[in-house]
Design a protein around this motif. Structure first.
Motif, PDB file in Angstrom:
ATOM      1  N   UNK A 284       0.820  -1.206   0.000  1.00  0.00           N
ATOM      2  CA  UNK A 284       0.000   0.000   0.000  1.00  0.00           C
ATOM      3  C   UNK A 284       0.855   1.257   0.000  1.00  0.00           C
ATOM      4  N   UNK A 285       0.334   2.311  -0.648  1.00  0.00           N
ATOM      5  CA  UNK A 285       0.964   3.623  -0.601  1.00  0.00           C
ATOM      6  C   UNK A 285      -0.013   4.599   0.036  1.00  0.00           C
ATOM      7  N   UNK A 286       0.466   5.816   0.263  1.00  0.00           N
ATOM      8  CA  UNK A 286      -0.373   6.810   0.911  1.00  0.00           C
ATOM      9  C   UNK A 286      -0.393   6.614   2.417  1.00  0.00           C
ATOM     10  N   UNK A 287      -1.491   7.031   3.053  1.00  0.00           N
ATOM     11  CA  UNK A 287      -1.596   6.915   4.505  1.00  0.00           C
ATOM     12  C   UNK A 287      -1.674   5.444   4.928  1.00  0.00           C
ATOM     13  N   UNK A 288      -0.898   5.075   5.955  1.00  0.00           N
ATOM     14  CA  UNK A 288      -0.864   3.707   6.453  1.00  0.00           C
ATOM     15  C   UNK A 288      -1.461   3.640   7.851  1.00  0.00           C
ATOM     16  N   UNK A 289      -2.029   2.491   8.172  1.00  0.00           N
ATOM     17  CA  UNK A 289      -2.464   2.253   9.544  1.00  0.00           C
ATOM     18  C   UNK A 289      -1.213   2.183  10.426  1.00  0.00           C
ATOM     19  N   UNK A 290      -1.075   3.074  11.401  1.00  0.00           N
ATOM     20  CA  UNK A 290       0.166   3.100  12.196  1.00  0.00           C
ATOM     21  C   UNK A 290       0.391   1.854  13.033  1.00  0.00           C
ATOM     22  N   UNK A 291      -0.660   1.039  13.215  1.00  0.00           N
ATOM     23  CA  UNK A 291      -0.531  -0.172  14.030  1.00  0.00           C
ATOM     24  C   UNK A 291      -0.172  -1.405  13.213  1.00  0.00           C
ATOM     25  N   UNK A 292      -0.161  -1.285  11.878  1.00  0.00           N
ATOM     26  CA  UNK A 292       0.097  -2.439  11.035  1.00  0.00           C
ATOM     27  C   UNK A 292       1.586  -2.552  10.747  1.00  0.00           C
ATOM     28  N   UNK A 293       1.976  -3.734  10.251  1.00  0.00           N
ATOM     29  CA  UNK A 293       3.389  -4.058  10.096  1.00  0.00           C
ATOM     30  C   UNK A 293       4.184  -3.067   9.242  1.00  0.00           C
ATOM     31  N   UNK A 294       3.691  -2.624   8.066  1.00  0.00           N
ATOM     32  CA  UNK A 294       4.535  -1.722   7.264  1.00  0.00           C
ATOM     33  C   UNK A 294       4.996  -0.487   8.037  1.00  0.00           C
ATOM     34  N   UNK A 295       4.083   0.140   8.759  1.00  0.00           N
ATOM     35  CA  UNK A 295       4.448   1.322   9.549  1.00  0.00           C
ATOM     36  C   UNK A 295       5.341   0.945  10.723  1.00  0.00           C
ATOM     37  N   UNK A 296       5.036  -0.174  11.386  1.00  0.00           N
ATOM     38  CA  UNK A 296       5.813  -0.591  12.552  1.00  0.00           C
ATOM     39  C   UNK A 296       7.244  -0.966  12.158  1.00  0.00           C
ATOM     40  N   UNK A 297       7.403  -1.612  11.011  1.00  0.00           N
ATOM     41  CA  UNK A 297       8.747  -2.002  10.577  1.00  0.00           C
ATOM     42  C   UNK A 297       9.592  -0.773  10.277  1.00  0.00           C
ATOM     43  N   UNK A 298       9.017   0.194   9.578  1.00  0.00           N
ATOM     44  CA  UNK A 298       9.763   1.411   9.278  1.00  0.00           C
ATOM     45  C   UNK A 298      10.108   2.167  10.558  1.00  0.00           C
ATOM     46  N   UNK A 299       9.173   2.222  11.498  1.00  0.00           N
ATOM     47  CA  UNK A 299       9.422   2.925  12.757  1.00  0.00           C
ATOM     48  C   UNK A 299      10.506   2.225  13.577  1.00  0.00           C
ATOM     49  N   UNK A 300      10.554   0.903  13.500  1.00  0.00           N
ATOM     50  CA  UNK A 300      11.584   0.160  14.230  1.00  0.00           C
ATOM     51  C   UNK A 300      12.975   0.525  13.722  1.00  0.00           C
ATOM     52  N   UNK A 301      13.085   0.790  12.435  1.00  0.00           N
ATOM     53  CA  UNK A 301      14.363   1.202  11.864  1.00  0.00           C
ATOM     54  C   UNK A 301      14.788   2.556  12.443  1.00  0.00           C
ATOM     55  N   UNK A 302      13.823   3.424  12.691  1.00  0.00           N
ATOM     56  CA  UNK A 302      14.133   4.711  13.321  1.00  0.00           C
ATOM     57  C   UNK A 302      14.720   4.484  14.717  1.00  0.00           C
ATOM     58  N   UNK A 303      14.165   3.533  15.471  1.00  0.00           N
ATOM     59  CA  UNK A 303      14.706   3.193  16.788  1.00  0.00           C
ATOM     60  C   UNK A 303      16.172   2.764  16.682  1.00  0.00           C
ATOM     61  N   UNK A 304      16.461   1.858  15.738  1.00  0.00           N
ATOM     62  CA  UNK A 304      17.847   1.406  15.565  1.00  0.00           C
ATOM     63  C   UNK A 304      18.759   2.576  15.212  1.00  0.00           C
TER      64      UNK A 304
ATOM     65  N   UNK B 172       1.560   8.401  13.058  1.00  0.00           N
ATOM     66  CA  UNK B 172       1.098   8.437  11.668  1.00  0.00           C
ATOM     67  C   UNK B 172       2.221   7.952  10.758  1.00  0.00           C
ATOM     68  N   UNK B 173       1.815   7.447   9.599  1.00  0.00           N
ATOM     69  CA  UNK B 173       2.792   6.932   8.637  1.00  0.00           C
ATOM     70  C   UNK B 173       2.244   7.095   7.230  1.00  0.00           C
TER      71      UNK B 173
END
Length: 228
Positions: free
Chosen positions: A2-22, A42-43
């Motif tokens: 998916x492109x555009x706005x993502x559900x922040x609780x779903x894996x695509x957003x969570x995976x990208x956010x985890x990279x920010x943590x690292x 938001x993502x």
């Protein structure tokens, strides 16, 4: 995907956010300052020239030791060309980075310098416990392991620190403390436990510098209990 706005609780957003943590841990982490992901607000995802994918994120990150949270704006660019390039990250977390851990870092640094050789194994143990005296080594190994997790992360992975099998302080010829470590990383997607060898240095002035990282040729699918 998916492109555009993502559900922040779903894996695509969570995976990208985890990279920010690292990324935050590789840039600002220490034995006394460790960053985690608290919430994704938001993502948004957009394809770029069919060769990469750009995520724009608003996240709430946490400095775990002081239990301080702060909002971060971040961008994560994943390569999709098949050339296996590391994700590119930009992040702005001004409030969170005001946490001052320098006095604690200096105290731990002097302790290691005085002792000459500190070591630990099985952090956490099979019951998920870490001796309080070994906690800075757990944090330090986690920060060093973030370099691996940042380098290896893709849109199809979600890495967590699982265990420090062992960590040993080595003799050093300068002001940098040197450590050798064997760490276990948990890919939440494949459920694999990956073993890595790390050689790295640290000082309050220079931060963590990874000298060598090598994946070891064995893995399993049964993660040890995590202290996170």
């Amino acid at each position: 995907m998916a492109t555009g706005e993502l559900n922040p609780n779903y894996y695509p957003a969570q995976r990208a956010a985890k990279v920010v943590q690292h990324y935050l841990n590789t840039r600002y982490g220490s034995p006394c300052r460790l960053f985690g992901l608290h919430r994704v607000h938001s993502a948004n995802a957009q394809d770029v020239d069919n060769s990469s994918r750009n995520y724009q994120l608003e996240v709430e990150a946490q400095e775990i030791i002081s239990n301080t949270t702060g909002n971060c704006s971040a961008g994560v660019l994943f390569d999709r060309s098949g050339e296996r390039r590391s994700a590119q990250v930009q992040a702005s977390c001004e409030e969170l980075l005001k946490v001052d851990a320098l006095p604690q870092e200096e105290a731990f640094y002097q302790q290691c310098k005085t002792n000459g050789s500190v070591s630990a194994e099985n952090l956490p143990d099979s019951h998920g416990r870490i001796d309080p005296g070994m906690t800075p080594l757990w944090h330090l190994a986690t920060v060093a392991s973030s370099f691996i997790m940042l380098n290896e992360s893709t849109e199809d992975t979600l890495y967590n620190m699982a265990q420090v099998a062992n960590i040993t302080q080595l003799p050093s010829e300068n002001d940098q403390l040197k450590f050798d470590s064997h760490v276990l990383l948990h890919d939440m997607v494949s459920q694999e436990i990956l073993h890595w060898k790390l050689l790295f240095t640290w000082s309050p002035a220079e931060g963590v510098k990874v000298l060598q990282m090598e994946q070891l040729p064995y893995h399993n699918h049964q993660p040890p209990q995590s202290a996170n």
